[in-house]
Enzyme design. Structure first.
Site, PDB file in Angstrom:
ATOM      1  N   GLY B  42       0.694  -1.212  -0.161  1.00  0.00           N
ATOM      2  CA  GLY B  42       0.070  -0.028  -0.053  1.00  0.00           C
ATOM      3  C   GLY B  42       0.799   1.421   0.010  1.00  0.00           C
ATOM      4  O   GLY B  42       2.050   1.418  -0.084  1.00  0.00           O
ATOM      5  N   GLY B 116     -11.242  -3.557  -7.045  1.00  0.00           N
ATOM      6  CA  GLY B 116     -12.563  -4.265  -6.491  1.00  0.00           C
ATOM      7  C   GLY B 116     -13.636  -3.269  -6.381  1.00  0.00           C
ATOM      8  O   GLY B 116     -13.612  -2.085  -6.091  1.00  0.00           O
ATOM      9  N   GLY B 182       0.844  22.993   4.657  1.00  0.00           N
ATOM     10  CA  GLY B 182       0.478  22.155   5.468  1.00  0.00           C
ATOM     11  C   GLY B 182       1.331  21.780   6.374  1.00  0.00           C
ATOM     12  O   GLY B 182       2.484  21.343   6.001  1.00  0.00           O
ATOM     13  N   GLY B 183       1.106  22.308   7.838  1.00  0.00           N
ATOM     14  CA  GLY B 183       2.183  21.948   8.577  1.00  0.00           C
ATOM     15  C   GLY B 183       2.004  20.881   9.835  1.00  0.00           C
ATOM     16  O   GLY B 183       1.990  20.871  10.982  1.00  0.00           O
ATOM     17  N   GLY B 184       1.618  19.562   9.000  1.00  0.00           N
ATOM     18  CA  GLY B 184       1.342  18.302   9.708  1.00  0.00           C
ATOM     19  C   GLY B 184       2.412  17.510   9.722  1.00  0.00           C
ATOM     20  O   GLY B 184       3.482  17.814   9.298  1.00  0.00           O
ATOM     21  N   GLU B 205       0.940  27.054   7.337  1.00  0.00           N
ATOM     22  CA  GLU B 205      -0.100  26.266   8.011  1.00  0.00           C
ATOM     23  C   GLU B 205      -1.364  27.336   8.330  1.00  0.00           C
ATOM     24  O   GLU B 205      -1.161  28.261   8.536  1.00  0.00           O
ATOM     25  CB  GLU B 205       0.361  25.804   9.287  1.00  0.00           C
ATOM     26  CG  GLU B 205      -0.603  25.379  10.323  1.00  0.00           C
ATOM     27  CD  GLU B 205      -1.476  24.154   9.784  1.00  0.00           C
ATOM     28  OE1 GLU B 205      -0.773  23.267   9.121  1.00  0.00           O
ATOM     29  OE2 GLU B 205      -2.483  24.248   9.893  1.00  0.00           O
ATOM     30  N   VAL B 239      -2.757  29.760   1.081  1.00  0.00           N
ATOM     31  CA  VAL B 239      -2.214  29.752  -0.196  1.00  0.00           C
ATOM     32  C   VAL B 239      -3.196  30.253  -1.179  1.00  0.00           C
ATOM     33  O   VAL B 239      -4.290  29.684  -1.380  1.00  0.00           O
ATOM     34  CB  VAL B 239      -1.368  28.720  -0.547  1.00  0.00           C
ATOM     35  CG1 VAL B 239      -0.796  28.888  -2.029  1.00  0.00           C
ATOM     36  CG2 VAL B 239      -0.303  28.395   0.487  1.00  0.00           C
ATOM     37  N   ASP B 316      -7.870   3.947   7.064  1.00  0.00           N
ATOM     38  CA  ASP B 316      -8.025   5.193   6.818  1.00  0.00           C
ATOM     39  C   ASP B 316      -9.648   5.208   6.529  1.00  0.00           C
ATOM     40  O   ASP B 316     -10.096   6.536   6.792  1.00  0.00           O
ATOM     41  CB  ASP B 316      -7.061   5.936   5.749  1.00  0.00           C
ATOM     42  CG  ASP B 316      -5.690   6.109   5.838  1.00  0.00           C
ATOM     43  OD1 ASP B 316      -5.373   5.707   7.160  1.00  0.00           O
ATOM     44  OD2 ASP B 316      -4.888   6.415   5.336  1.00  0.00           O
ATOM     45  N   HIS B 448      20.335   3.543  32.658  1.00  0.00           N
ATOM     46  CA  HIS B 448      21.126   4.923  32.585  1.00  0.00           C
ATOM     47  C   HIS B 448      22.455   4.467  31.809  1.00  0.00           C
ATOM     48  O   HIS B 448      23.075   3.527  32.101  1.00  0.00           O
ATOM     49  CB  HIS B 448      21.556   5.223  34.001  1.00  0.00           C
ATOM     50  CG  HIS B 448      22.444   6.535  34.083  1.00  0.00           C
ATOM     51  ND1 HIS B 448      21.785   7.797  33.704  1.00  0.00           N
ATOM     52  CD2 HIS B 448      23.688   6.760  34.459  1.00  0.00           C
ATOM     53  CE1 HIS B 448      22.806   8.717  33.853  1.00  0.00           C
ATOM     54  NE2 HIS B 448      23.931   7.983  34.159  1.00  0.00           N
TER      55      HIS B 448
END
Lengths: 446, 476
Positions: B42, B116, B182-184, B205, B239, B316, B448
């Site tokens: 994908g 499909g 776009g600020g993502g 953005e 924009v 999605d 540590h």
């Protein structure tokens, strides 16, 4: 090959039942979907169909056994050639990790598991789940702070049918442990002792006064006991009495009995009452509602489903007529006859007894001048019907014989006030004495 | 070709689809996967998560090498060979997707190359490779067709100089100037790649700040740490008036605040990362009795069933967050439900990660969400400047914060900005899922010197004292 036939998921929230009858015997050849046992659950008695056909090699349950969903009922030898699968092995297969080739890329990191071929018996169960799908419901759930329980605990709860949000956690910070989930399941789902917390008082020794004998209570009896007790304890009941002049309705009923007969039903007082009640429920939506005490809201229902109390040899059962307001009297007659006979013949499905908004209980066929029915929680009202009698009624300066039907309406005073109850019952009585009244009103409401 | 039948068909071979198909096969289902590409993977593998990580890895290497100069280690000026880089990227993609093809074969998952479309609730019509059409009858279907990028409404995007993420990943060139709209996630990640390869990158953005959804303090720390990466960042800006002229793109940057003041600017290229739209429009869902919502997403229940119960949807296409790891989890749930298991999609959190430099990650409840929902929380944080390891690694610009329920002391959320935050957040996700208390984390010995100690110390801060921060004890 030998296949196991397990108890499928009979209906939502039904986890177990007791075996009333075993309908097959060892060595018998059965076909798929043949009834194999009769099972009594919290909601109904049902015949459990075989998920596979074949020759019965072993029967693992007997009459009186309490069995759970997923438990093996019997084994059959199927005719088809052995295909290499056993669904119950899938848990193991899942855990069988084999070293992957280098090509097994790192991103997925999924361990390769042996493919278990063939379809599983749980497909049947799956289809049930599919029907009850309620799409898009989970969005509001995500809004809340998540339940303090580990993913493994939440999975366990889901598997044994516990709503994890309802479990009180005993862990640090109120975290819900697996033990909490199991304890909750035992208390709430098993014995029903959790709510109420009223301890049963010990009985006196009756044998002091004479001979006694004991019988175990049936599941229907147990459920009725629990439901009526819950209703009685939580619902402040008011019962209102009234009488309806049904002389003309009775004449109408006799005149049109044939039409109903042709449609496969019997034109009864209950069928006519059902139509009138359904219309009344649309006019008085508060009677077609439930009370949500937790959220302090009244839930109004836009559908009119009416339960009809049916007296069976197993006890009281209440099948539900769906969308009664949208059906004609003839249709209702046919449906009532069918529901009543299937309820008595144990052919009724548990889901056919779910989702009622209001109940009609007609004891007129047996007798009595009136009675005070118990509201079936979470419904808010129930109509009791006693025996109609011819009485002298004084009108226009003389007594005339009229057929009078005594009605009693019990309702939940938390939702419905006395004046509302009187109006509702009066409307029903008027509609019974003047059948056109209902039409008049119904049209006005659109 | 003869009509075929299967138990379960998965439409779409992305990380949601293949996870679902593999799980279905592992649980004994005869499984078919329908996807036009040669192997599963994908967008994530072919033109998303994986290739962008490979490029980010390279530019991080370059940047760290350059930063080492002031600490006494220099390699000379980096040479960038775009052709070689592209080849290497393609090799990575090919290796991974071939691996997935291999895993499909081993599991006997049939892969039909094509797209499909539902003919009815039990039949899928597949437009297969080479123009053939075949029909597939199924008992269960899982829709996993993902999403595609979408331009801001009304914007003309025909010009070759206007790129979407996929175009940007193919590295056509390193432009002198690049405008990222776009600020993502995608904008900042691809902006970082191009900036570190030498482009002057401007980010615009529309909302009040970068990474809407993240807590502002994390974004602030990130912007401070990455202040030399980007040429300019304009928030509250949209924009407009896009025009190709003399091999460049002329745009108007219009402020949504100061009386819509618009400045004209010219860039060599533009990258659009303004959102994604679900691929639900050409699936014939209406023939299967499924209605999408107004944004085109498919409504599902917690078992990921659509309104047609034997058809599931994952990834999605079911809505936010549009993340591969959410899709994979949903895919496994759907496959388990189909196999009759009592499974449900009910994670307490889906961790969010931006693979910027430094990375930003969070999980569970954010401080913002808590405020919006009226959840009473205590927020504690630990600055990375107090971490020995972060200072030693020249990564002191960072912050770890915990969002804690003051009553139960349960950790409701974790936010991290700093090098390696993408991996560190997994501990936070586990804490949130397990309903861990701050005390559970502070009493867990962390190795540590590592950045993971910052999570432990942030938990110590909740109780008023952390080894590497001095703060007077709480008065109670």
């Amino acid at each position: 090959m030998i296949k196991e036939i397990k108890l499928p998921e009979i209906s939502e929230n039904v986890e177990s039942g007791s075996v009333v009858n075993v309908l097959v015997s060892q060595g018998q050849t059965i076909a798929q979907d043949d009834p194999i046992i009769e099972l009594e659950t919290d909601k109904a008695a049902v015949e459990v169909p075989a998920s596979d056909g074949g020759k019965v090699t072993e029967i693992l349950v007997s009459q009186g056994d309490e069995i759970k969903v997923g438990q093996t009922i019997l084994k059959v030898e199927t005719e088809q050639a052995a295909d290499e699968t056993a669904s119950e092995k899938e848990e193991e297969a899942e855990e069988t990790e084999s070293v992957e080739e280098e090509s097994a890329e790192k991103k997925t990191g999924t361990a390769e598991a042996k493919p278990a071929g063939g379809r599983t018996e749980q497909d049947a169960e799956q289809d049930t789940a599919g029907r009850t799908a309620n799409a898009g419901k989970d969005t509001e759930e995500a809004e809340r702070v998540p339940v303090p329980a580990a993913p493994s605990t939440r999975r366990l709860a889901r598997e044994i049918g516990v709503a994890v949000e309802e479990v009180s956690g005993t862990g640090p910070g109120g975290r819900i442990t697996t033990d909490d989930v199991k304890r909750h399941a035992k208390n709430v789902l098993g014995g029903g002792q959790a709510h109420g917390a009223t301890e049963e008082k010990a009985l006196p020794d009756f044998s002091v006064w004479g001979e006694t004998y004991r019988e175990p209570t049936s599941r229907v009896r147990q459920v009725t006991a629990e439901n009526t007790r819950y209703s009685w304890q939580t619902i402040p009941h008011v019962t209102q009495l009234d009488e309806a002049d049904v002389t003309d309705v009775e004449a109408f009923r006799k005149k049109h009995a044939d039409a109903a007969e042709k449609a496969g039903g019997k034109l009864t007082v209950t069928a006519i009452l059902l139509k009138i009640v359904a219309t009344a429920l649309r006019k008085f939506p508060r009677f077609n509602a439930s009370l949500d005490m937790r959220n302090r809201e009244i839930v109004y229902k836009k559908y009119v489903n009416v339960g009809i109390a049916v007296d069976t040899d197993r006890g009281l059962l209440v099948p539900v007529v769906r969308d009664a307001d949208r059906k004609s009297i003839v249709e209702l007659s046919a449906e009532l006859s069918d529901l009543a006979s299937r309820t008595r013949n144990k052919k009724i499905k548990p889901e056919e007894m779910d989702g009622g908004n209001f109940t009609i209980s007609n004891l007129g066929g047996i007798g009595g001048t009136s009675f005070t029915p118990v509201v079936f929680s979470p419904q808010v009202a129930i109509l009791g019907v006693a025996r109609a009698e011819t009485k002298p009624v004084y009108s226009d300066g003389e007594f005339t014989p009229r057929l009078i039907l005594p009605l009693s309406l019990s309702y939940d005073h938390r939702v419905i006030d006395g004046a509302d109850g009187a109006r509702f019952l009066h409307w029903i009585c008027t509609a019974l004495s003047e059948p056109l009244y209902m039409d008049l009103e119904a049209k006005k409401d659109g | 070709m003869a009509d075929r039948k299967t138990d379960t068909v998965v439409i779409g071979g992305g990380p949601g689809g293949y996870a679902a198909a593999f799980m279905a096969a592992d649980l004994g289902q005869e499984t078919v996967i329908v996807d036009p590409r040669k192997n599963p993977g994908g967008v994530c593998l072919y033109e998303g998560c994986i290739p962008s990580k490979m490029l980010l890895h390279l530019v991080k290497l370059k940047h760290e090498a350059e930063s080492a100069e002031s600490w006494g280690l220099s390699f000379g000026k980096a040479q960038v060979d775009l052709d070689k880089m592209r080849d290497a990227k393609d090799r990575v993609i090919s290796q991974l997707t071939k691996g997935l093809g291999q895993l499909s074969k081993q599991r006997h998952v049939t892969h039909i190359r094509g797209t499909g479309k539902f003919k009815d609730a039990n039949t899928l019509e597949i437009a297969a490779e080479g123009g053939k059409t075949e029909s597939l009858t199924f008992s269960h279907a899982i829709v996993a067709t993902g999403s595609r990028p979408v331009a801001p409404p009304g914007m003309k995007t025909e010009s070759n100089l206007i790129m979407f993420a996929e175009d940007a990943l193919s590295l056509p060139e390193i432009p002198n100037s690049l405008l990222v709209v776009g600020g993502g996630y995608i904008g900042l990640e691809m902006g970082t790649v191009y900036a570190r390869l030498g482009a002057k990158v401007t980010i615009v953005e529309m909302t009040e700040g970068l990474i809407p959804g993240a807590d502002r303090d994390l974004v602030k720390t990130y912007q401070k740490a990455s202040r030399k990466t980007f040429d300019q960042i304009h928030t509250h800006t949209i924009v407009s008036d896009l025009e190709e002229k003399d091999g460049k793109v002329k745009v108007g940057l219009r402020s949504t605040e100061d009386d819509n003041e618009s400045r004209e600017r010219t860039f060599d290229r533009i990258l659009l990362t303004t959102g994604r739209r679900p691929n639900s429009d050409s699936l014939g869902l209406e023939h299967a009795g499924i209605t999408v919502d107004e944004k085109g997403f498919i409504p599902v229940n917690e078992k990921r069933q659509t309104e047609t119960g034997h058809i599931y949807a994952i990834g999605d296409i079911t809505g936010a967050p549009l993340l591969a790891h959410k899709a994979s989890h949903e895919g496994r749930v759907a496959a388990e439900v189909i196999a009759g298991k009592k499974s449900a999609y009910e994670p307490a959190t889906i961790p969010a990660v931006l693979y910027t430099d430094p990375e930003i990650a969070w999980c569970g409840l954010t401080e913002r969400e808590a405020a919006a929902k009226g959840v009473n929380v205590t927020v504690t944080s630990f600055p990375w400047a107090a971490s020995g390891r972060a200072v030693a690694d020249n990564a002191a610009d960072g912050k770890t914060k915990l969002v804690v329920d003051p009553e139960s002391e349960r950790i409701l959320g974790v936010g991290i900005v700093g090098r390696g935050a993408d991996s560190l957040i997994a501990e936070g996700a586990l804490a949130v899922e397990m309903a861990a208390l701050a005390r559970d984390v502070s009493l867990t010995v962390h190795p540590h010197p590592t950045m993971s100690e910052t999570i432990m110390e942030a938990a110590e801060v909740f109780h008023g004292m952390a080894t590497h921060i001095y703060r007077p004890a709480k008065e109670t």
